[in-house]
Design a protein around this motif. Structure first.
Motif, PDB file in Angstrom:
ATOM      1  N   VAL A 293       0.843  -1.199   0.000  1.00  0.00           N
ATOM      2  CA  VAL A 293       0.000   0.000   0.000  1.00  0.00           C
ATOM      3  C   VAL A 293       0.874   1.244   0.000  1.00  0.00           C
ATOM      4  O   VAL A 293       1.782   1.369   0.814  1.00  0.00           O
ATOM      5  N   LEU A 294       0.613   2.139  -0.939  1.00  0.00           N
ATOM      6  CA  LEU A 294       1.214   3.477  -0.903  1.00  0.00           C
ATOM      7  C   LEU A 294       0.173   4.393  -0.304  1.00  0.00           C
ATOM      8  O   LEU A 294      -0.898   4.589  -0.889  1.00  0.00           O
ATOM      9  N   TRP A 295       0.462   4.897   0.880  1.00  0.00           N
ATOM     10  CA  TRP A 295      -0.538   5.674   1.620  1.00  0.00           C
ATOM     11  C   TRP A 295      -0.201   7.160   1.507  1.00  0.00           C
ATOM     12  O   TRP A 295       0.806   7.619   2.029  1.00  0.00           O
ATOM     13  N   PHE A 296      -1.050   7.921   0.806  1.00  0.00           N
ATOM     14  CA  PHE A 296      -0.833   9.361   0.631  1.00  0.00           C
ATOM     15  C   PHE A 296      -1.624  10.115   1.692  1.00  0.00           C
ATOM     16  O   PHE A 296      -2.846   9.993   1.763  1.00  0.00           O
ATOM     17  N   THR A 297      -0.935  10.903   2.508  1.00  0.00           N
ATOM     18  CA  THR A 297      -1.603  11.700   3.528  1.00  0.00           C
ATOM     19  C   THR A 297      -1.203  13.167   3.377  1.00  0.00           C
ATOM     20  O   THR A 297      -0.099  13.472   2.910  1.00  0.00           O
ATOM     21  N   GLY A 298      -2.114  14.052   3.746  1.00  0.00           N
ATOM     22  CA  GLY A 298      -1.831  15.487   3.652  1.00  0.00           C
ATOM     23  C   GLY A 298      -3.132  16.271   3.634  1.00  0.00           C
ATOM     24  O   GLY A 298      -4.221  15.684   3.484  1.00  0.00           O
ATOM     25  N   LEU A 299      -3.010  17.565   3.761  1.00  0.00           N
ATOM     26  CA  LEU A 299      -4.174  18.445   3.786  1.00  0.00           C
ATOM     27  C   LEU A 299      -4.970  18.346   2.484  1.00  0.00           C
ATOM     28  O   LEU A 299      -4.436  17.905   1.457  1.00  0.00           O
ATOM     29  N   SER A 300      -6.214  18.786   2.536  1.00  0.00           N
ATOM     30  CA  SER A 300      -7.001  18.902   1.313  1.00  0.00           C
ATOM     31  C   SER A 300      -6.273  19.862   0.369  1.00  0.00           C
ATOM     32  O   SER A 300      -5.846  20.931   0.787  1.00  0.00           O
ATOM     33  N   GLY A 301      -6.107  19.460  -0.864  1.00  0.00           N
ATOM     34  CA  GLY A 301      -5.417  20.304  -1.838  1.00  0.00           C
ATOM     35  C   GLY A 301      -3.902  20.154  -1.830  1.00  0.00           C
ATOM     36  O   GLY A 301      -3.197  20.839  -2.575  1.00  0.00           O
ATOM     37  N   SER A 302      -3.388  19.246  -0.991  1.00  0.00           N
ATOM     38  CA  SER A 302      -1.926  19.089  -0.904  1.00  0.00           C
ATOM     39  C   SER A 302      -1.376  18.309  -2.097  1.00  0.00           C
ATOM     40  O   SER A 302      -0.166  18.357  -2.362  1.00  0.00           O
ATOM     41  N   GLY A 303      -2.239  17.597  -2.821  1.00  0.00           N
ATOM     42  CA  GLY A 303      -1.780  16.913  -4.032  1.00  0.00           C
ATOM     43  C   GLY A 303      -1.933  15.394  -4.008  1.00  0.00           C
ATOM     44  O   GLY A 303      -1.432  14.710  -4.906  1.00  0.00           O
ATOM     45  N   LYS A 304      -2.636  14.864  -3.048  1.00  0.00           N
ATOM     46  CA  LYS A 304      -2.754  13.398  -2.909  1.00  0.00           C
ATOM     47  C   LYS A 304      -3.366  12.745  -4.155  1.00  0.00           C
ATOM     48  O   LYS A 304      -2.789  11.813  -4.714  1.00  0.00           O
ATOM     49  N   SER A 305      -4.536  13.234  -4.557  1.00  0.00           N
ATOM     50  CA  SER A 305      -5.230  12.600  -5.688  1.00  0.00           C
ATOM     51  C   SER A 305      -4.431  12.759  -6.975  1.00  0.00           C
ATOM     52  O   SER A 305      -4.297  11.806  -7.754  1.00  0.00           O
ATOM     53  N   THR A 306      -3.903  13.951  -7.192  1.00  0.00           N
ATOM     54  CA  THR A 306      -3.143  14.220  -8.416  1.00  0.00           C
ATOM     55  C   THR A 306      -1.922  13.308  -8.508  1.00  0.00           C
ATOM     56  O   THR A 306      -1.676  12.673  -9.543  1.00  0.00           O
ATOM     57  N   LEU A 307      -1.196  13.215  -7.403  1.00  0.00           N
ATOM     58  CA  LEU A 307       0.031  12.410  -7.406  1.00  0.00           C
ATOM     59  C   LEU A 307      -0.294  10.915  -7.493  1.00  0.00           C
ATOM     60  O   LEU A 307       0.358  10.178  -8.254  1.00  0.00           O
ATOM     61  N   ALA A 308      -1.278  10.476  -6.727  1.00  0.00           N
ATOM     62  CA  ALA A 308      -1.644   9.048  -6.752  1.00  0.00           C
ATOM     63  C   ALA A 308      -2.086   8.648  -8.157  1.00  0.00           C
ATOM     64  O   ALA A 308      -1.726   7.574  -8.646  1.00  0.00           O
ATOM     65  N   ASN A 309      -2.838   9.529  -8.818  1.00  0.00           N
ATOM     66  CA  ASN A 309      -3.276   9.269 -10.191  1.00  0.00           C
ATOM     67  C   ASN A 309      -2.106   9.148 -11.148  1.00  0.00           C
ATOM     68  O   ASN A 309      -2.045   8.220 -11.963  1.00  0.00           O
ATOM     69  N   ALA A 310      -1.188  10.096 -11.057  1.00  0.00           N
ATOM     70  CA  ALA A 310      -0.038  10.095 -11.968  1.00  0.00           C
ATOM     71  C   ALA A 310       0.829   8.863 -11.710  1.00  0.00           C
ATOM     72  O   ALA A 310       1.319   8.223 -12.652  1.00  0.00           O
ATOM     73  N   LEU A 311       1.000   8.517 -10.448  1.00  0.00           N
ATOM     74  CA  LEU A 311       1.816   7.344 -10.126  1.00  0.00           C
ATOM     75  C   LEU A 311       1.123   6.064 -10.584  1.00  0.00           C
ATOM     76  O   LEU A 311       1.769   5.165 -11.131  1.00  0.00           O
ATOM     77  N   GLU A 312      -0.192   5.999 -10.400  1.00  0.00           N
ATOM     78  CA  GLU A 312      -0.894   4.788 -10.833  1.00  0.00           C
ATOM     79  C   GLU A 312      -0.743   4.602 -12.336  1.00  0.00           C
ATOM     80  O   GLU A 312      -0.515   3.485 -12.806  1.00  0.00           O
ATOM     81  N   GLN A 313      -0.825   5.693 -13.079  1.00  0.00           N
ATOM     82  CA  GLN A 313      -0.630   5.598 -14.529  1.00  0.00           C
ATOM     83  C   GLN A 313       0.741   5.025 -14.853  1.00  0.00           C
ATOM     84  O   GLN A 313       0.882   4.160 -15.715  1.00  0.00           O
ATOM     85  N   ALA A 314       1.762   5.521 -14.146  1.00  0.00           N
ATOM     86  CA  ALA A 314       3.136   5.066 -14.401  1.00  0.00           C
ATOM     87  C   ALA A 314       3.271   3.576 -14.073  1.00  0.00           C
ATOM     88  O   ALA A 314       3.920   2.824 -14.811  1.00  0.00           O
ATOM     89  N   LEU A 315       2.655   3.136 -12.991  1.00  0.00           N
ATOM     90  CA  LEU A 315       2.738   1.718 -12.601  1.00  0.00           C
ATOM     91  C   LEU A 315       1.951   0.861 -13.593  1.00  0.00           C
ATOM     92  O   LEU A 315       2.400  -0.203 -14.016  1.00  0.00           O
ATOM     93  N   PHE A 316       0.786   1.363 -13.977  1.00  0.00           N
ATOM     94  CA  PHE A 316      -0.075   0.648 -14.929  1.00  0.00           C
ATOM     95  C   PHE A 316       0.654   0.445 -16.257  1.00  0.00           C
ATOM     96  O   PHE A 316       0.625  -0.638 -16.841  1.00  0.00           O
ATOM     97  N   GLU A 317       1.326   1.510 -16.694  1.00  0.00           N
ATOM     98  CA  GLU A 317       2.058   1.427 -17.967  1.00  0.00           C
ATOM     99  C   GLU A 317       3.183   0.401 -17.898  1.00  0.00           C
ATOM    100  O   GLU A 317       3.597  -0.146 -18.909  1.00  0.00           O
ATOM    101  N   ARG A 318       3.682   0.159 -16.691  1.00  0.00           N
ATOM    102  CA  ARG A 318       4.713  -0.868 -16.523  1.00  0.00           C
ATOM    103  C   ARG A 318       4.115  -2.268 -16.424  1.00  0.00           C
ATOM    104  O   ARG A 318       4.815  -3.230 -16.161  1.00  0.00           O
ATOM    105  N   GLY A 319       2.809  -2.366 -16.573  1.00  0.00           N
ATOM    106  CA  GLY A 319       2.159  -3.677 -16.556  1.00  0.00           C
ATOM    107  C   GLY A 319       1.821  -4.161 -15.163  1.00  0.00           C
ATOM    108  O   GLY A 319       1.471  -5.337 -14.971  1.00  0.00           O
ATOM    109  N   LEU A 320       1.920  -3.284 -14.172  1.00  0.00           N
ATOM    110  CA  LEU A 320       1.610  -3.705 -12.805  1.00  0.00           C
ATOM    111  C   LEU A 320       0.118  -3.597 -12.529  1.00  0.00           C
ATOM    112  O   LEU A 320      -0.590  -2.817 -13.161  1.00  0.00           O
TER     113      LEU A 320
END
Ligand SMILES: Nc1ncnc2c1ncn2[C@@H]1O[C@H](COP(=O)(O)OP(=O)(O)O)[C@@H](O)[C@H]1O
Ligand SMILES: [Mg+2]
Length: 199
Positions: free
Chosen positions: A26-53
């Motif tokens: 589990v990659l657990w993103f924590t931080g204030l609202s607007g700190s970037g959790k959803s944006t970063l998790a989305n971008a990272l998931e895309q990168a992992l997905f593209e690697r076939g994970l």
């Protein structure tokens, strides 16, 4: 839970990990609202997905539309929110997935609970240490404005505390770092820990 017996299953987590040729965690993103959790998790998931994970992103806002739609933002409800999210994350890692969990998760006790539940070694904390002033200026959903006007009570950072993690595995201030840089740093971190198999 007197009359309950754990049913042993023939296909285990190990079988599923071997089939998927990847570790699960589990990659657990924590931080204030607007700190970037959803944006970063989305971008990272895309990168992992593209690697076939095989991945799954659990996002606080989305889960509150379904599984957790009966919960509000009182301390009790926030804790129940975390308990359910923790259990779902545990099931998904058991299913062999890499879980990205994006939740404000303001309380240390809840984050510790998650680690105890899933196993400390299976959770990577990513702390979005973006200053409140920056989050408030972004005000991506207009919620800070409403909280300042007293229209939302118990808003994290305004009239409800955010307990910063003391020993997160990865810390970013997204005010000074781009999304791409953050993604690269996490990928490098996962690579060093042998959590990024090339499929
Ligand atoms: N390095 C970064 N990582 C994540 N978001 C960033 C970064 N730099 C700028 N941002 C911006 O900050 C905002 C974060 O919003 P969001 O991801 O919805 O936050 P949260 O999910 O924590 O409430 C977005 O508008 C995003 O484009
Ligand atoms: Mg979000």
């Amino acid at each position: 839970m007197n009359n309950l017996t754990w049913q042993n299953l023939k296909v285990t987590k190990q079988h599923r990990l071997m089939q998927k040729k990847q570790p699960s965690y589990v990659l657990w993103f924590t931080g204030l609202s607007g700190s970037g959790k959803s944006t970063l998790a989305n971008a990272l998931e895309q990168a992992l997905f593209e690697r076939g994970l095989h991945t799954y992103l659990l996002d606080g806002d989305n889960l509150r539309h379904g599984l957790n739609q009966d919960l509000g933002f009182s301390e009790t409800d926030r804790t129940e929110n975390m308990r359910r999210v923790g259990e779902v994350s545990k099931l998904f890692t058991d299913a062999g997935l890499i879980v990205l969990a994006a939740f404000i998760s303001p309380f240390q006790s809840d984050r510790s609970f998650i680690k105890d539940l899933i196993g400390e070694e299976n959770v990577i904390d990513v702390y979005l240490d973006t200053p409140l002033s920056v989050c408030e200026q972004r005000d991506t959903k207009g919620l800070y404005k409403q909280a300042r006007a007293g229209k939302i009570k118990g808003f994290t950072g305004i009239d409800s505390p955010y307990e910063a993690p003391k020993s997160a595995d990865i810390v970013f201030n997204t005010d000074i770092m781009s999304v791409n840089d953050c993604v690269s740093i996490i990928l490098a971190y996962l690579g060093r820990r042998l959590l990024l198999p090339s499929v």
